[in-house]
Design a protein around this motif. Structure first.
Motif, PDB file in Angstrom:
ATOM      1  N   LYS A 177      -4.258  10.344  -0.318  1.00 42.48           N
ATOM      2  CA  LYS A 177      -5.035  10.435   0.928  1.00 42.48           C
ATOM      3  C   LYS A 177      -4.128  10.678   2.142  1.00 42.48           C
ATOM      4  O   LYS A 177      -4.562  10.549   3.278  1.00 42.48           O
ATOM      5  CB  LYS A 177      -5.818   9.135   1.153  1.00 42.48           C
ATOM      6  CG  LYS A 177      -6.938   8.897   0.156  1.00 42.48           C
ATOM      7  CD  LYS A 177      -7.576   7.544   0.413  1.00 42.48           C
ATOM      8  CE  LYS A 177      -8.719   7.266  -0.544  1.00 42.48           C
ATOM      9  NZ  LYS A 177      -9.264   5.895  -0.365  1.00 42.48           N
ATOM     10  N   PRO A 206       0.797  -1.245   0.000  1.00 42.70           N
ATOM     11  CA  PRO A 206       0.000   0.000   0.000  1.00 42.70           C
ATOM     12  C   PRO A 206       0.824   1.287   0.000  1.00 42.70           C
ATOM     13  O   PRO A 206       0.328   2.328  -0.438  1.00 42.70           O
ATOM     14  CB  PRO A 206      -0.838  -0.123   1.280  1.00 42.70           C
ATOM     15  CG  PRO A 206      -1.005  -1.605   1.460  1.00 42.70           C
ATOM     16  CD  PRO A 206       0.305  -2.198   1.016  1.00 42.70           C
ATOM     17  N   LYS A 242       4.545   9.848  -0.548  1.00 42.85           N
ATOM     18  CA  LYS A 242       3.898  10.970  -1.236  1.00 42.85           C
ATOM     19  C   LYS A 242       4.934  12.044  -1.571  1.00 42.85           C
ATOM     20  O   LYS A 242       5.737  12.443  -0.731  1.00 42.85           O
ATOM     21  CB  LYS A 242       2.817  11.573  -0.336  1.00 42.85           C
ATOM     22  CG  LYS A 242       2.098  12.753  -0.980  1.00 42.85           C
ATOM     23  CD  LYS A 242       1.002  13.301  -0.089  1.00 42.85           C
ATOM     24  CE  LYS A 242       0.281  14.455  -0.772  1.00 42.85           C
ATOM     25  NZ  LYS A 242      -0.851  14.947   0.016  1.00 42.85           N
ATOM     26  N   THR A 272       1.262   0.191   7.814  1.00 49.09           N
ATOM     27  CA  THR A 272       1.724   0.573   6.474  1.00 49.09           C
ATOM     28  C   THR A 272       1.867   2.081   6.313  1.00 49.09           C
ATOM     29  O   THR A 272       2.472   2.537   5.344  1.00 49.09           O
ATOM     30  CB  THR A 272       0.782   0.031   5.375  1.00 49.09           C
ATOM     31  OG1 THR A 272      -0.536   0.492   5.623  1.00 49.09           O
ATOM     32  CG2 THR A 272       0.787  -1.492   5.362  1.00 49.09           C
ATOM     33  N   VAL A 273       1.326   2.854   7.233  1.00 50.42           N
ATOM     34  CA  VAL A 273       1.488   4.309   7.147  1.00 50.42           C
ATOM     35  C   VAL A 273       2.835   4.725   7.748  1.00 50.42           C
ATOM     36  O   VAL A 273       3.645   5.402   7.102  1.00 50.42           O
ATOM     37  CB  VAL A 273       0.322   5.047   7.838  1.00 50.42           C
ATOM     38  CG1 VAL A 273       0.556   6.561   7.780  1.00 50.42           C
ATOM     39  CG2 VAL A 273      -1.004   4.704   7.166  1.00 50.42           C
ATOM     40  N   THR A 279      -6.430   8.291 -10.142  1.00 53.60           N
ATOM     41  CA  THR A 279      -5.281   8.905  -9.455  1.00 53.60           C
ATOM     42  C   THR A 279      -4.355   9.597 -10.445  1.00 53.60           C
ATOM     43  O   THR A 279      -3.772  10.636 -10.142  1.00 53.60           O
ATOM     44  CB  THR A 279      -4.483   7.855  -8.656  1.00 53.60           C
ATOM     45  OG1 THR A 279      -3.950   6.860  -9.551  1.00 53.60           O
ATOM     46  CG2 THR A 279      -5.343   7.194  -7.596  1.00 53.60           C
ATOM     47  N   GLN A 312      -1.765   8.760   3.165  1.00 52.23           N
ATOM     48  CA  GLN A 312      -1.596   7.508   3.884  1.00 52.23           C
ATOM     49  C   GLN A 312      -0.351   6.755   3.424  1.00 52.23           C
ATOM     50  O   GLN A 312      -0.208   5.566   3.666  1.00 52.23           O
ATOM     51  CB  GLN A 312      -2.842   6.624   3.712  1.00 52.23           C
ATOM     52  CG  GLN A 312      -4.060   7.196   4.425  1.00 52.23           C
ATOM     53  CD  GLN A 312      -5.328   6.418   4.151  1.00 52.23           C
ATOM     54  OE1 GLN A 312      -5.358   5.519   3.313  1.00 52.23           O
ATOM     55  NE2 GLN A 312      -6.398   6.768   4.852  1.00 52.23           N
ATOM     56  N   SER A 313       0.550   7.453   2.739  1.00 48.46           N
ATOM     57  CA  SER A 313       1.826   6.871   2.347  1.00 48.46           C
ATOM     58  C   SER A 313       2.926   7.905   2.494  1.00 48.46           C
ATOM     59  O   SER A 313       2.797   9.031   2.007  1.00 48.46           O
ATOM     60  CB  SER A 313       1.794   6.369   0.901  1.00 48.46           C
ATOM     61  OG  SER A 313       3.109   6.019   0.473  1.00 48.46           O
ATOM     62  N   GLU A 363      -3.180   6.190  -4.768  1.00 45.41           N
ATOM     63  CA  GLU A 363      -4.423   6.514  -4.061  1.00 45.41           C
ATOM     64  C   GLU A 363      -4.132   6.779  -2.580  1.00 45.41           C
ATOM     65  O   GLU A 363      -4.623   7.751  -1.999  1.00 45.41           O
ATOM     66  CB  GLU A 363      -5.421   5.364  -4.203  1.00 45.41           C
ATOM     67  CG  GLU A 363      -6.768   5.640  -3.590  1.00 45.41           C
ATOM     68  CD  GLU A 363      -7.764   4.521  -3.853  1.00 45.41           C
ATOM     69  OE1 GLU A 363      -8.958   4.819  -3.976  1.00 45.41           O
ATOM     70  OE2 GLU A 363      -7.344   3.341  -3.920  1.00 45.41           O
ATOM     71  N   ASN A 364      -3.319   5.922  -1.962  1.00 44.43           N
ATOM     72  CA  ASN A 364      -2.960   6.127  -0.562  1.00 44.43           C
ATOM     73  C   ASN A 364      -2.139   7.400  -0.379  1.00 44.43           C
ATOM     74  O   ASN A 364      -2.311   8.128   0.600  1.00 44.43           O
ATOM     75  CB  ASN A 364      -2.196   4.917  -0.022  1.00 44.43           C
ATOM     76  CG  ASN A 364      -3.101   3.710   0.171  1.00 44.43           C
ATOM     77  OD1 ASN A 364      -4.312   3.863   0.280  1.00 44.43           O
ATOM     78  ND2 ASN A 364      -2.532   2.526   0.201  1.00 44.43           N
ATOM     79  N   SER A 382      -9.802  -0.489  -7.393  1.00 46.86           N
ATOM     80  CA  SER A 382      -8.777  -0.086  -6.431  1.00 46.86           C
ATOM     81  C   SER A 382      -7.441  -0.066  -7.167  1.00 46.86           C
ATOM     82  O   SER A 382      -7.409   0.049  -8.387  1.00 46.86           O
ATOM     83  CB  SER A 382      -8.755  -1.051  -5.240  1.00 46.86           C
ATOM     84  OG  SER A 382      -8.466  -2.368  -5.680  1.00 46.86           O
ATOM     85  N   SER A 440       0.931   2.786  -3.461  1.00 47.66           N
ATOM     86  CA  SER A 440      -0.322   3.161  -4.106  1.00 47.66           C
ATOM     87  C   SER A 440      -0.467   4.679  -4.179  1.00 47.66           C
ATOM     88  O   SER A 440      -0.408   5.382  -3.164  1.00 47.66           O
ATOM     89  CB  SER A 440      -1.502   2.564  -3.319  1.00 47.66           C
ATOM     90  OG  SER A 440      -2.700   3.236  -3.627  1.00 47.66           O
TER      91      SER A 440
END
Length: 447
Positions: free
Chosen positions: A255, A246, A261, A379-380, A317, A257-258, A251-252, A339, A249
């Motif tokens: 958001k 994840p 980024k 995973t974050v 995305t 959540q990664s 998408e994450n 997803s 991703s």
């Protein structure tokens, strides 16, 4: 009517019912599985699951519906449900139906010969493997699992922009869990073999490998807790990679959540680490020539020599980012929403064998199995603390299995601490692969 005719008829009806554009996704899965216990069939199951979904733009919003029944009544149900679904959406995703890529890589994911081999022959192979494991050593007491599964999947995607794609794949997996006992010590060892070529399966080789995997765990000893250089065996590394997927991703990342980024083009790992996405890798059983939206898949580097090349994108995305989709839209099934997931994500192998890596370690730990990965990972943040099985390495040699361990660290630091990859490559059934990795250090706590 056949599935192609059904898709065409449903698309035609959807457009006439007011959809600006529409897509129909069909999937069917067949599975046979069998478990043996002491030469007798303990469980036996054949199953078929399948259905179809309709996705389309209605009043500027994307509606969605699915069904297991493929008849005329279902067409009306799908169209009405997708309209209703579009009406209740809070926001306009601004994503249209995909018109298709310029070209798709042809690749054979299906072995017809596997389908022609009878179930009795497959059961007999499993029986022979179990028999040979039991006869291998007097310390082998039983098998917790002696399991064979064969599967086939077909998918097709058609839309109102004249895109029509189909995919078919199959494979076979043998899963063995062998229990061994010496004195009061009771241990298990797990072995998995996957293939599309039934005739490549050698009962003696599989039995020997499964037996040795379990027997190696006998004679465990304690070592002091502390930080050790680690060799993470290929199957354990692939499991860790799958859990932390994840972070790749888009998408994450969008958001928040990664932690990757905004890191595309930057160093995020050791120079020795390259992670590839390879939909057509011959050693993996998964993969496809198109993703869940119909975008062509391709081999690409996700991380190259430690530098992040791209995150995994679907069209939604990619539009937000102002880039092209990387072909990673994913549908878990015909029921699922879109997803993001890779196809055959793996760490690139190195030049030296696992044994050569072991020989290069003066004192360390070889980790062969990880458990509790879902509960023991974040995973974050990247933090992990998971139960592990493995062996003490001293002066370049395996000395003994280590009593129940916990290994802990941070995945982002782990990526930077990778010193070398071995030459062998192992894939999990879900398409995550890795060689064994030599890692600078991880915290090891021994009970």
């Amino acid at each position: 009517m056949n599935i192609v005719e059904y898709q065409e008829k449903l698309l035609d009806k959807a457009i006439k019912a007011g959809f600006k554009e529409a897509e129909v996704y069909f999937e069917r899965k067949n599975s046979f599985q069998c478990m043996l216990y002491e030469g007798q069939i303990d469980s036996y199951e054949t199953s078929e699951d399948g259905g179809l979904s309709l996705r389309g733009l209605y009043n500027g919003k994307m509606g969605y519906a699915y069904t297991e029944k493929l008849d005329d009544d279902s067409m009306s149900f799908l169209i009405d449900s997708a309209k209703a679904n579009a009406d209740v959406l809070d926001e306009d995703e601004c994503i249209d139906i995909f018109e298709g890529s310029n070209e798709y890589t042809p690749y054979e994911f299906y072995n017809e010969e596997l389908e022609t081999i009878g179930i009795p022959e497959k059961i007999e192979l499993l029986r022979l493997i179990e028999q040979k494991i039991r006869a291998y050593d007097s310390r082998i007491v039983t098998l917790d699992y002696c399991f064979l599964q064969e599967y086939s999947t077909e998918r097709s995607l058609a839309n109102s922009k004249n895109l029509s794609l189909s995919h078919k794949e199959n494979g076979l997996a043998i899963y063995l869990s062998t229990v061994v006992k010496e004195g009061e010590e009771l241990k298990t060892g797990v072995y998995l073999k996957m293939t599309r070529d039934f005739h490549s399966l050698n009962a003696e080789e599989i039995a020997n490998a499964a037996a040795e995997e379990a027997l190696a765990n006998l004679g465990e000893k304690s070592i002091p807790s502390g930080k050790y250089p680690i060799i993470l065996r290929s199957d354990a590394t692939a499991s860790l990679l799958s859990i932390f997927m994840p972070i790749l991703s888009a998408e994450n990342a969008q958001k928040d959540q990664s932690l990757l980024k905004g890191k595309v083009g930057q160093k995020v790992a050791s120079d020795t680490l390259t992670i590839l996405n390879a939909p057509f890798h011959p050693e993996a059983l998964s993969g496809a020539s198109f993703d869940g939206e119909g975008v062509a898949t391709k081999e690409q580097a996700i991380i190259s020599n430690g530098t992040l090349q791209t995150l995994l994108h679907n069209r939604k995305t990619a539009k937000k980012e102002g880039c092209e989709s990387s072909g990673h839209a994913h549908k878990e099934s015909y029921k699922g929403a879109l997803s993001i997931a890779p196809q055959n994500l793996y760490i690139s192998p190195g030049k030296r064998s696992k044994e050569e890596l072991i020989a290069s370690v003066s004192e360390g730990v070889l980790i062969t199995e990880l458990s509790g990965l879902h509960s023991g990972t974040n995973t974050v943040s990247g933090d992990f603390s998971v139960a592990a099985k493995g062996f003490h390495i001293q002066d370049g040699k395996i000395i003994s299995p280590v009593k129940q361990m916990t290994i802990a660290g941070n995945f982002f630091e782990f990526l930077n601490d990778i010193e070398e990859s071995s030459s062998e490559l192992y894939f999990l059934p879900a398409g995550y692969g890795s060689p064994s990795l030599l890692v600078k250090e991880l915290s090891v706590t021994v009970e």
